[in-house]
Design a protein around this motif. Structure first.
Motif, PDB file in Angstrom:
ATOM      1  N   VAL A 276      70.632  16.617 -42.309  1.00 23.71           N
ATOM      2  CA  VAL A 276      71.783  17.437 -42.690  1.00 23.71           C
ATOM      3  C   VAL A 276      72.935  17.177 -41.716  1.00 23.71           C
ATOM      4  CG1 VAL A 276      70.400  19.258 -43.744  1.00 23.71           C
ATOM      5  CG2 VAL A 276      70.927  19.374 -41.291  1.00 23.71           C
ATOM      6  N   PRO A 277      74.158  17.593 -42.043  1.00 20.16           N
ATOM      7  CA  PRO A 277      75.256  17.449 -41.079  1.00 20.16           C
ATOM      8  C   PRO A 277      74.921  18.126 -39.747  1.00 20.16           C
ATOM      9  CG  PRO A 277      76.129  17.991 -43.239  1.00 20.16           C
ATOM     10  CD  PRO A 277      74.635  18.105 -43.346  1.00 20.16           C
ATOM     11  N   LYS A 278      75.147  17.404 -38.656  1.00 21.19           N
ATOM     12  CA  LYS A 278      74.846  17.927 -37.320  1.00 21.19           C
ATOM     13  C   LYS A 278      76.100  17.810 -36.452  1.00 21.19           C
ATOM     14  CE  LYS A 278      71.298  15.146 -37.157  1.00 21.19           C
ATOM     15  NZ  LYS A 278      70.105  14.361 -36.728  1.00 21.19           N
ATOM     16  N   ILE A 279      76.546  18.952 -35.959  1.00 20.94           N
ATOM     17  CA  ILE A 279      77.767  19.029 -35.144  1.00 20.94           C
ATOM     18  C   ILE A 279      77.407  19.665 -33.811  1.00 20.94           C
ATOM     19  CG2 ILE A 279      80.105  19.962 -35.011  1.00 20.94           C
ATOM     20  CD1 ILE A 279      79.806  20.247 -38.187  1.00 20.94           C
ATOM     21  N   THR A 280      77.756  19.009 -32.732  1.00 23.24           N
ATOM     22  CA  THR A 280      77.380  19.487 -31.401  1.00 23.24           C
ATOM     23  C   THR A 280      78.620  19.710 -30.543  1.00 23.24           C
ATOM     24  OG1 THR A 280      75.245  18.336 -31.485  1.00 23.24           O
ATOM     25  CG2 THR A 280      76.082  18.910 -29.299  1.00 23.24           C
ATOM     26  N   VAL A 281      78.607  20.828 -29.806  1.00 21.56           N
ATOM     27  CA  VAL A 281      79.687  21.135 -28.865  1.00 21.56           C
ATOM     28  C   VAL A 281      79.061  21.366 -27.489  1.00 21.56           C
ATOM     29  CG1 VAL A 281      81.596  22.671 -28.270  1.00 21.56           C
ATOM     30  CG2 VAL A 281      81.046  22.245 -30.682  1.00 21.56           C
ATOM     31  N   VAL A 282      79.382  20.515 -26.537  1.00 23.44           N
ATOM     32  CA  VAL A 282      78.906  20.692 -25.162  1.00 23.44           C
ATOM     33  C   VAL A 282      79.922  21.574 -24.440  1.00 23.44           C
ATOM     34  CG1 VAL A 282      78.236  19.581 -23.012  1.00 23.44           C
ATOM     35  CG2 VAL A 282      77.794  18.435 -25.194  1.00 23.44           C
ATOM     36  N   MET A 283      79.501  22.778 -24.084  1.00 25.49           N
ATOM     37  CA  MET A 283      80.415  23.731 -23.458  1.00 25.49           C
ATOM     38  C   MET A 283      80.513  23.523 -21.949  1.00 25.49           C
ATOM     39  SD  MET A 283      79.414  27.185 -25.602  1.00 25.49           S
ATOM     40  CE  MET A 283      77.697  27.151 -25.041  1.00 25.49           C
ATOM     41  N   ARG A 284      79.355  23.466 -21.293  1.00 21.20           N
ATOM     42  CA  ARG A 284      79.369  23.274 -19.829  1.00 21.20           C
ATOM     43  C   ARG A 284      78.220  22.322 -19.461  1.00 21.20           C
ATOM     44  NH1 ARG A 284      79.730  28.965 -16.799  1.00 21.20           N
ATOM     45  NH2 ARG A 284      77.641  29.074 -17.692  1.00 21.20           N
ATOM     46  N   LYS A 285      77.107  22.849 -18.953  1.00 20.01           N
ATOM     47  CA  LYS A 285      76.027  22.024 -18.443  1.00 20.01           C
ATOM     48  C   LYS A 285      75.274  21.306 -19.573  1.00 20.01           C
ATOM     49  CE  LYS A 285      73.910  25.593 -16.764  1.00 20.01           C
ATOM     50  NZ  LYS A 285      74.824  26.628 -17.309  1.00 20.01           N
ATOM     51  N   ALA A 286      75.020  20.014 -19.356  1.00 21.70           N
ATOM     52  CA  ALA A 286      74.178  19.243 -20.275  1.00 21.70           C
ATOM     53  C   ALA A 286      73.527  18.137 -19.455  1.00 21.70           C
ATOM     54  CB  ALA A 286      75.003  18.670 -21.419  1.00 21.70           C
ATOM     55  N   TYR A 287      72.371  18.465 -18.885  1.00 26.99           N
ATOM     56  CA  TYR A 287      71.753  17.570 -17.916  1.00 26.99           C
ATOM     57  C   TYR A 287      70.446  16.975 -18.444  1.00 26.99           C
ATOM     58  CZ  TYR A 287      74.776  20.205 -14.647  1.00 26.99           C
ATOM     59  OH  TYR A 287      75.827  20.816 -14.019  1.00 26.99           O
ATOM     60  N   GLY A 288      70.245  15.714 -18.127  1.00 29.30           N
ATOM     61  CA  GLY A 288      68.957  15.062 -18.341  1.00 29.30           C
ATOM     62  C   GLY A 288      68.467  15.087 -19.772  1.00 29.30           C
ATOM     63  N   GLY A 289      67.138  15.237 -19.892  1.00 23.50           N
ATOM     64  CA  GLY A 289      66.506  15.227 -21.204  1.00 23.50           C
ATOM     65  C   GLY A 289      66.975  16.348 -22.103  1.00 23.50           C
ATOM     66  N   ALA A 290      67.403  17.465 -21.505  1.00 27.59           N
ATOM     67  CA  ALA A 290      67.887  18.586 -22.313  1.00 27.59           C
ATOM     68  C   ALA A 290      69.195  18.222 -23.010  1.00 27.59           C
ATOM     69  CB  ALA A 290      68.076  19.818 -21.441  1.00 27.59           C
ATOM     70  N   TYR A 291      70.034  17.411 -22.368  1.00 28.03           N
ATOM     71  CA  TYR A 291      71.250  16.931 -23.031  1.00 28.03           C
ATOM     72  C   TYR A 291      70.882  16.118 -24.271  1.00 28.03           C
ATOM     73  CZ  TYR A 291      74.588  13.265 -24.192  1.00 28.03           C
ATOM     74  OH  TYR A 291      75.373  12.385 -24.886  1.00 28.03           O
ATOM     75  N   ILE A 292      69.903  15.242 -24.122  1.00 28.44           N
ATOM     76  CA  ILE A 292      69.485  14.423 -25.266  1.00 28.44           C
ATOM     77  C   ILE A 292      68.936  15.309 -26.372  1.00 28.44           C
ATOM     78  CG2 ILE A 292      67.941  12.588 -26.039  1.00 28.44           C
ATOM     79  CD1 ILE A 292      67.874  11.577 -23.135  1.00 28.44           C
ATOM     80  N   ALA A 293      68.070  16.265 -25.987  1.00 26.21           N
ATOM     81  CA  ALA A 293      67.362  17.082 -26.971  1.00 26.21           C
ATOM     82  C   ALA A 293      68.293  17.967 -27.789  1.00 26.21           C
ATOM     83  CB  ALA A 293      66.314  17.950 -26.271  1.00 26.21           C
ATOM     84  N   MET A 294      69.354  18.473 -27.175  1.00 25.30           N
ATOM     85  CA  MET A 294      70.218  19.450 -27.853  1.00 25.30           C
ATOM     86  C   MET A 294      71.254  18.765 -28.745  1.00 25.30           C
ATOM     87  SD  MET A 294      69.133  22.486 -27.188  1.00 25.30           S
ATOM     88  CE  MET A 294      70.523  23.458 -27.743  1.00 25.30           C
TER      89      MET A 294
END
Length: 400
Positions: A276-294
């Motif tokens: 489905v359409p996926k839209i992501t907004v990085v607000m502040r912290k996005a580190y390591g594997g969690a950045y990839i996962a989100m």
């Protein structure tokens, strides 16, 4: 229901299989479970627990998409008497499987209702966001809330300092139409927030980290919460909007022994699998594997925005600097001054959204006040998205 493409609502008030009927009762329960599985991903299935739901009867709700528990109801596989005989532990019905337990500890219940009337109201609200089956588009509801409305209040809600917490639900309410957000699993795995809303009339699923709880870290329960919700949204053609602010996956012996690697991989699998359409907004912290996962570009997110306050890096600046310049700081008279200098240098070079944008991993660094407008424009652009089918296979093997 499957043939007509209509949602199923189950009302449960059962003591389980009838002992006198023996294996015939077990077979009957099994047929119900089989029907639940056949309907899974085809039509929405909602269970309402209105009284006891014990033994085999409790598996049918667990196989459905959403479970609503009315206060005073309870669910368990084995009752207090069996628990006492098997383990020596005395426990009440409520302590073993009450609504509050399943709503906050086990995660079996997605919604808790004070009364049957409230439970039915939740059903109506939930269905208003969902298509009747997997072949239909989600309902569009026209709105008088301007799609280009600025959300300047976000500047007061979200601190620039990534170490300071804020309530991401306030940001979500600013983004969605008329501030209406139906949260799912509101009392379970609170470091993640998932739920339904509308943006410019389009029904959307929203997944967000919650900096107000453990800085938005992703633990085992949050992993399961996010992954299952993403898979549901993908099954029923609901676009996924992801708001990112997380320092990473939860560290700790108990998390590692509990299988955080396996559970965290469920998020990766769910996002990568979703078409489905996926839209992501990085607000502040996005580190390591969690950045990839989100919902990152790496997992086939369609449009990726970042606020100027975003920090996208392999790890947090403080930890990275202490590792990279450990020897240098050991041999100077004022290591703290060197640390601050290198920290600023690291933030300027790596812990910002502009390096990611330069490499093409971020499509645009946006004014936070324009987030609603940008997401709406992305939804319109992606409304005709078509994905080619994957190579022939029975199904993927998600790390359960």
């Amino acid at each position: 229901a499957i043939q007509t493409g209509a949602p199923v609502i189950g009302l449960y008030d059962s003591g389980g299989a009838r002992i006198q009927e023996g294996v015939a009762a077990l077979h009957g329960c099994g047929r119900i479970f089989s029907a639940n599985v056949k309907a899974s991903g085809v039509i929405p299935q909602i269970a309402v627990i209105m009284g006891p739901c014990a033994g085999a009867a409790s598996y049918s709700p667990a196989l459905m998409d959403f479970v609503i528990m009315v206060k005073g109801s309870y669910m368990f596989i084995t009752g207090p008497e069996v628990v006492k005989a098997a383990t020596g532990v005395s426990v009440t019905f409520e302590q073993l499987g009450g609504a509050d337990v399943h709503g906050s500890i086990s995660g079996v219940a997605h919604f808790i209702a004070e009364s049957e009337e409230e439970a039915f109201a939740i059903i109506r609200k939930l269905l208003s966001y969902l298509p009747s089956n997997c072949t239909e588009d989600p309902p569009y509801v026209s709105t008088d809330d301007p799609v280009d409305r600025r959300i300047d209040e976000v500047y007061e809600i979200v601190p620039v300092d990534p170490m300071k917490p804020f309530n991401v639900k306030r940001v979500i309410e600013l983004i969605v139409d008329n501030g209406e957000f139906l949260e799912v699993h509101s009392n379970y795995a609170k470091s993640a927030v998932v739920g339904f809303g509308r943006i410019g009339g389009y029904s959307v699923c929203i997944v967000a980290n919650q900096p107000e709880v453990n800085a938005g870290v992703i633990d085992i329960d949050a992993s399961n919460k996010i992954a299952r919700f993403v898979r549901f949204c993908d099954a029923f053609n609901l676009p996924i909007v992801t708001l990112v602010d997380t320092p990473g996956f939860m560290p700790g012996v108990d998390q590692e022994h509990g299988g955080i690697i396996k559970h965290g991989a469920k998020i990766l699998h769910a996002y990568a699998e979703a078409i489905v359409p996926k839209i992501t907004v990085v607000m502040r912290k996005a580190y390591g594997g969690a950045y990839i996962a989100m919902g990152s570009l790496s997992l086939n997110s369609d449009i990726n925005y970042a606020w100027p306050t975003a920090e996208i890096a392999v790890m947090g600046p403080e930890g990275a600097v202490r590792i990279l310049y450990r020897k240098e700081m050991e041999n100077v008279p004022d290591p703290e001054a060197v640390f601050r200098e290198k920290l600023k240098e690291y933030r300027d070079l790596f812990a910002n959204p502009y390096r990611a944008a330069e490499l093409g991993y971020i499509d645009d660094v946006i004014d936070p006040a324009l987030t609603r407008k940008k997401i709406y424009e992305a939804l319109v652009a992606l409304s005709t998205k078509h994905v080619e089918p994957v190579p022939l296979r029975k199904h993927s093997n998600i790390p359960l």
